[in-house]
Design a protein around this motif. Structure first.
Motif, PDB file in Angstrom:
ATOM      1  N   PHE A  38       0.859  -1.096   0.021  1.00 24.42           N
ATOM      2  CA  PHE A  38       0.021  -0.044  -0.003  1.00 24.42           C
ATOM      3  C   PHE A  38       0.796   1.279  -0.120  1.00 24.42           C
ATOM      4  O   PHE A  38       0.511   2.427   0.317  1.00 24.42           O
ATOM      5  N   ALA A  39       2.143   1.189  -0.292  1.00 29.64           N
ATOM      6  CA  ALA A  39       2.892   2.316  -0.208  1.00 29.64           C
ATOM      7  C   ALA A  39       2.504   3.614  -1.056  1.00 29.64           C
ATOM      8  O   ALA A  39       2.442   4.736  -0.701  1.00 29.64           O
ATOM      9  N   PRO A  40       2.085   3.211  -2.451  1.00 29.70           N
ATOM     10  CA  PRO A  40       1.644   4.348  -3.146  1.00 29.70           C
ATOM     11  C   PRO A  40       0.221   5.157  -2.554  1.00 29.70           C
ATOM     12  O   PRO A  40       0.539   6.342  -2.625  1.00 29.70           O
ATOM     13  N   ALA A  41      -0.594   4.375  -2.348  1.00 27.30           N
ATOM     14  CA  ALA A  41      -1.856   4.845  -1.653  1.00 27.30           C
ATOM     15  C   ALA A  41      -1.371   5.707  -0.216  1.00 27.30           C
ATOM     16  O   ALA A  41      -1.881   6.730  -0.028  1.00 27.30           O
ATOM     17  N   ILE A  42      -0.428   4.798   0.538  1.00 27.37           N
ATOM     18  CA  ILE A  42      -0.066   5.730   1.900  1.00 27.37           C
ATOM     19  C   ILE A  42       0.539   7.028   1.407  1.00 27.37           C
ATOM     20  O   ILE A  42       0.371   8.150   2.003  1.00 27.37           O
ATOM     21  N   THR A  43       1.589   7.225   0.618  1.00 23.42           N
ATOM     22  CA  THR A  43       2.325   8.394   0.505  1.00 23.42           C
ATOM     23  C   THR A  43       1.657   9.432  -0.291  1.00 23.42           C
ATOM     24  O   THR A  43       1.646  10.575  -0.060  1.00 23.42           O
ATOM     25  N   SER A  44       0.553   8.986  -1.247  1.00 27.45           N
ATOM     26  CA  SER A  44      -0.373   9.995  -1.980  1.00 27.45           C
ATOM     27  C   SER A  44      -1.378  10.708  -0.853  1.00 27.45           C
ATOM     28  O   SER A  44      -1.487  11.885  -0.735  1.00 27.45           O
ATOM     29  N   TRP A  45      -1.665   9.949  -0.209  1.00 26.59           N
ATOM     30  CA  TRP A  45      -2.603  10.308   1.209  1.00 26.59           C
ATOM     31  C   TRP A  45      -1.914  11.145   2.033  1.00 26.59           C
ATOM     32  O   TRP A  45      -2.378  12.018   2.532  1.00 26.59           O
ATOM     33  N   VAL A  98      -2.674  15.176   2.861  1.00 30.82           N
ATOM     34  CA  VAL A  98      -2.923  15.526   4.205  1.00 30.82           C
ATOM     35  C   VAL A  98      -1.818  16.645   4.534  1.00 30.82           C
ATOM     36  O   VAL A  98      -2.110  17.527   5.255  1.00 30.82           O
ATOM     37  N   MET A  99      -0.685  16.411   4.352  1.00 28.54           N
ATOM     38  CA  MET A  99       0.373  17.423   4.834  1.00 28.54           C
ATOM     39  C   MET A  99       0.161  18.785   3.974  1.00 28.54           C
ATOM     40  O   MET A  99       0.394  20.040   4.591  1.00 28.54           O
ATOM     41  N   SER A 100      -0.258  18.529   2.657  1.00 28.53           N
ATOM     42  CA  SER A 100      -0.567  20.002   1.943  1.00 28.53           C
ATOM     43  C   SER A 100      -1.754  20.909   2.606  1.00 28.53           C
ATOM     44  O   SER A 100      -1.851  21.917   2.725  1.00 28.53           O
ATOM     45  N   ASP A 101      -2.757  19.909   2.817  1.00 32.61           N
ATOM     46  CA  ASP A 101      -3.821  20.525   3.454  1.00 32.61           C
ATOM     47  C   ASP A 101      -3.399  20.980   4.863  1.00 32.61           C
ATOM     48  O   ASP A 101      -4.110  22.329   5.258  1.00 32.61           O
TER      49      ASP A 101
END
Length: 74
Positions: free
Chosen positions: A47-54, A58-61
């Motif tokens: 799940f690394a790609p999904a975790i990094t995009s999430w 979150v960090m940009s928000d």
């Protein structure tokens, strides 16, 4: 009744201590810990790609909301 409960507690504690200090108990504990680490690593890799995009979303928000909090002046 209270003494029976205390005695049962001591018995369980002594049994757990003997299992932990025994070679068989230690190897089973090590196997369990390694299995948990392996499962977490496989899930993380899968799940690394999904975790990094999430996380990046979150960090940009968070950055946007933090700027909004500190920009009170017009």
């Amino acid at each position: 009744m209270k003494n029976k409960i205390k005695q049962a507690g001591r018995t369980v504690k002594n049994k757990a201590a003997s299992i932990i200090t025994s070679v068989k108990g230690m190897s089973q504990t090590t196997e369990t810990v390694l299995l948990i680490v392996l499962v977490v690593a496989v899930i993380g890799a899968f799940f690394a790609p999904a975790i990094t995009s999430w996380f990046s979303g979150v960090m940009s928000d968070l950055a946007t909301h933090t700027e909004g909090i500190f920009n009170f002046a017009p």
